[in-house]
Design an enzyme around this catalytic site. Structure first.
Site, PDB file in Angstrom:
ATOM      1  CG  LEU A 179      -2.146  -0.814   1.233  1.00  0.00           C
ATOM      2  CD1 LEU A 179      -2.753  -0.707   2.687  1.00  0.00           C
ATOM      3  CD2 LEU A 179      -3.227  -0.187   0.249  1.00  0.00           C
ATOM      4  CG  ASP A 180       0.148   4.476  -2.751  1.00  0.00           C
ATOM      5  OD1 ASP A 180       0.012   3.579  -3.649  1.00  0.00           O
ATOM      6  OD2 ASP A 180      -0.456   5.270  -2.458  1.00  0.00           O
ATOM      7  CE1 TYR A 181       4.798   8.042   4.716  1.00  0.00           C
ATOM      8  CE2 TYR A 181       4.284   9.904   3.609  1.00  0.00           C
ATOM      9  CZ  TYR A 181       4.794   9.538   4.694  1.00  0.00           C
ATOM     10  OH  TYR A 181       5.284  10.373   5.739  1.00  0.00           O
ATOM     11  CG  ASP A 182       0.309  10.009   0.199  1.00  0.00           C
ATOM     12  OD1 ASP A 182       0.966  10.284   1.608  1.00  0.00           O
ATOM     13  OD2 ASP A 182       1.021  10.290  -0.688  1.00  0.00           O
ATOM     14  CB  SER A 183      -3.044   4.035   0.498  1.00  0.00           C
ATOM     15  OG  SER A 183      -3.268   4.573  -0.967  1.00  0.00           O
TER      16      SER A 183
END
Length: 191
Positions: free
Chosen positions: A42-46
């Site tokens: 999951l990316d940093y902003d998710s």
């Protein structure tokens, strides 16, 4: 020794890695279990569900798009999404010179989630909508690119389910072991 499986609710602005980062939080700030690794990212902003394991074959099956396992996301988007945009998302669309697979896309009421820290920016004159998207592939920032391509940028993105595993009752930053019989049922690869 049997394999280990963990389900983690990744908070916003946490890297999906154990290796240290100078200024960013990582999985090691929350999980002190050794030798488990994320099966997917999951990316940093998710935020949302992340499955961690030391079962290499399962990590491969969950990461390889040939197995087409479902991942469900809740996306808060800027604007009041319409049926045309939902139909385009469902049919698949071209993003970054790649055509996405068809997916399930529908409008949903705002899910019962803890507040995000920091909160989503609020604009009195611009409404937001919540969508539920179920994908069978997982390219980098795919949901964000898809919603932007239909004119509704993503403001908040939460992975709510991986196969049959759901986010219910697991607060951000918490993890729990999962049993082998809870693991996602994966289809056979399409060769």
């Amino acid at each position: 020794m049997p394999f280990r499986y963990l389900l983690f609710h990744k908070p916003f602005q946490v890297l999906s890695q154990f290796s240290p980062s100078d200024s960013k939080r990582t999985l090691s700030d929350f999980i002190q279990v050794t030798d488990v690794y994320p099966a997917g990212r999951l990316d940093y902003d998710s935020e949302g569900l992340l499955l961690l394991t030391d079962d290499g074959p399962l990590q491969h099956r969950l990461s390889d798009p040939r197995f087409a396992h479902p991942r469900t996301y809740w996306a808060q988007v800027e604007g009041a999404i319409d049926e045309t945009a939902l139909a385009r998302l469902s049919a698949g669309l071209v993003i970054q010179k790649y055509r996405t697979r068809p997916c399930l896309a529908k409008r949903i009421p705002e899910p019962d989630l803890p507040p995000r820290d920091p909160p989503i920016r609020f604009r009195r004159s611009i409404p937001t909508s919540w969508l539920e998207l179920t994908l069978t592939e997982g390219r980098n920032r795919q949901v964000r690119h898809m919603t932007a391509a239909v004119g509704f940028p993503t403001l908040r993105l939460v992975r709510s389910a991986i196969g049959n595993l759901a986010i219910t009752s697991l607060p951000p930053g918490a993890w729990r072991p999962i049993l082998r019989n809870e693991l996602p049922v994966l289809p056979n690869p399409a060769f």
